[in-house]
Design an enzyme around this catalytic site. Structure first.
Site, short mmCIF file in Angstrom:
data_model
loop_
_atom_site.label_atom_id
_atom_site.label_comp_id
_atom_site.label_asym_id
_atom_site.label_seq_id
_atom_site.Cartn_x
_atom_site.Cartn_y
_atom_site.Cartn_z
CB CYS A 1 -0.97 0.12 1.17
SG CYS A 1 0.01 -0.17 2.68
CG HIS B 1 -4.12 0.67 4.55
ND1 HIS B 1 -3.61 -0.18 3.86
CD2 HIS B 1 -5.35 1.01 3.83
CE1 HIS B 1 -4.07 -0.17 2.43
NE2 HIS B 1 -5.23 0.50 2.45
CG ASN C 1 -8.05 0.92 0.19
OD1 ASN C 1 -6.98 0.76 0.19
ND2 ASN C 1 -8.84 0.57 1.02
#
Ligand SMILES: *[C@@H]1O[C@H](CO)[C@@H](O)[C@H](O)[C@H]1NC(C)=O
Ligand SMILES: *[C@@H]1O[C@H](CO)[C@@H](O)[C@H](O)[C@H]1NC(C)=O
Length: 375
Positions: A153, A291, A329
């Protein structure tokens, strides 16, 4: 697509309290409909996300996990103070541990490099626009990526940041190589996790970044040999900066300069479907950030948006509009709001102000950068 709509409607029937609005409207059209069995909802999930399991034992185990995730989603639904809806997602058959393994970021304890928190003071507050959405600028935001069993990520958020700033500054759309960031990463751990600054340090050390087309993403938890020298560069950065932890000045920077990366606690995201998540320090610890995602805009809901209030106490929150952040995302376009999600703005939701980081793009300079890993 029809299945998707169908599934969420059926789910509303199955789990009372989940998506009340849909449930009520469905009742009017379709009185006396039988609630679906859990097994039937699971079958629809398997069809929608193309899941098959090796044997009946595995099927039974996944069904059990699915049931627990739906119960968890219902709990999150009751706790949320915004307009978020939780329920079936592409990750509903994964345990929390598996989800962490596949999509998390193991290196959570590392220290930030010594970069001063630049930019941002309250003087700017007045000139922050009401809304901002960089997705509306053609070529600024590339398609939503899918991490594919790789905890990268941090690399995907960094790539998205560089792409957007390159487009805004040079009016050229580029898609940069995430695989180069993973393969040539000396500070982090490639597909086993890292930080956004590791990616920026790699770009500085490699004197630029190749294109996604020339050096494509492989995923699947592998780090290959660094092939930076083989491919021509398409984007460069001069440095990177950490913004102040003030949400007004983050909004101001975002609106005037471009998208930035943030690192958040992802605990509410496995079950997230849509809407604005409004968490508390208890439901989403702002200290535990694990994240990295790309912040691409902000806005406010109209006061009518969102599900109907379930309780009197939560009703007061919904009478007013809710300010939110828009985040990109890297879990594929069939998760969340076409791959995006929204978090409440103004309450340090899920630790969004902890590491607001951005690269500053620039055409290549002659002098070689001296770079080292953070301590
Ligand atoms: C569904 O999954 C199987 C393997 O599990 C794969 O071979 C097939 O291509 C997938 N179909 C779609 C439409 O993604
Ligand atoms: C910089 O790149 C060289 C290879 O060109 C490599 O040996 C070194 O470890 C890299 N350093 C960092 C901090 O990435």
């Amino acid at each position: 697509m029809a299945v998707i709509v169908h599934l969420s409607c059926l789910l509303a029937l199955l789990v009372p309290g989940l998506a009340q609005g849909i449930k009520n409207s469905l009742r009017v059209q379709d009185p006396g409909r039988r609630p679906l069995e859990l097994k039937e909802v699971f079958t629809l999930f398997q069809i929608q996300y193309n899941r098959s399991y090796l044997n009946p034992a595995e099927h039974a185990r996944r069904l059990d996990i699915f049931a627990r995730n739906l119960a968890r989603a219902q709990q999150l639904q009751e706790e949320d103070l915004g307009t978020a809806e939780f329920g079936v997602t592409p990750f509903s058959d994964l345990t929390e541990e598996e989800f962490d393994q596949l999509y998390g970021n193991q290196r959570t304890a590392g220290k930030a490099p010594n970069v001063d928190r630049k930019v941002g003071s309250d003087e700017w507050v007045e000139s922050v626009p009401q809304t901002c959405d960089w997705r509306k600028k053609p070529g600024a935001i590339s398609s939503v990526k899918y991490q594919k069993n790789c905890m990268c990520c941090w690399a995907m958020a960094a790539a998205g940041n560089i792409e957007a700033h390159w487009n805004i500054k040079y009016k050229q759309s580029v898609e940069v190589s995430v695989q180069e960031l993973i393969d040539c990463d000396r500070c982090g751990d490639g597909c086993r996790g890292g930080f956004v600054w590791d990616a920026f340090i790699t770009v500085l050390n490699n004197s630029g970044l190749a294109s996604e087309k020339d050096y494509p993403f492989q995923g699947e938890a592998r780090k290959h040999k660094c092939q930076a020298k083989k491919h021509k560069k398409v984007a460069w950065i001069q440095d990177f900066i950490m913004l102040s932890d003030n949400e007004q000045s983050i909004a101001r920077y975002l609106a005037t300069e471009g998208p930035i990366t943030v690192t958040i606690n992802k605990i509410l995201l496995q079950q997230y479907q849509q809407g604005v998540i409004r968490a508390t320090r208890t439901t989403c610890d702002p200290q535990h950030v694990d994240h990295a995602v790309l912040l691409v805009g902000f806005g406010k809901t109209k006061s009518v948006e969102g599900r109907q209030a379930k309780t009197v106490s939560s009703q007061s929150h919904r009478r007013h509009s809710t300010p939110y952040w828009i985040l990109k995302n890297s879990w594929g376009a069939d998760w969340g709001e076409k791959g995006y999600f929204r978090l409440h703005r103004g309450s340090n939701a899920c630790g969004i102000t902890k590491y607001p980081l951005t690269a500053r793009v620039n055409q290549p300079v002659k002098k070689q950068h001296q770079v080292t890993c953070p301590p």
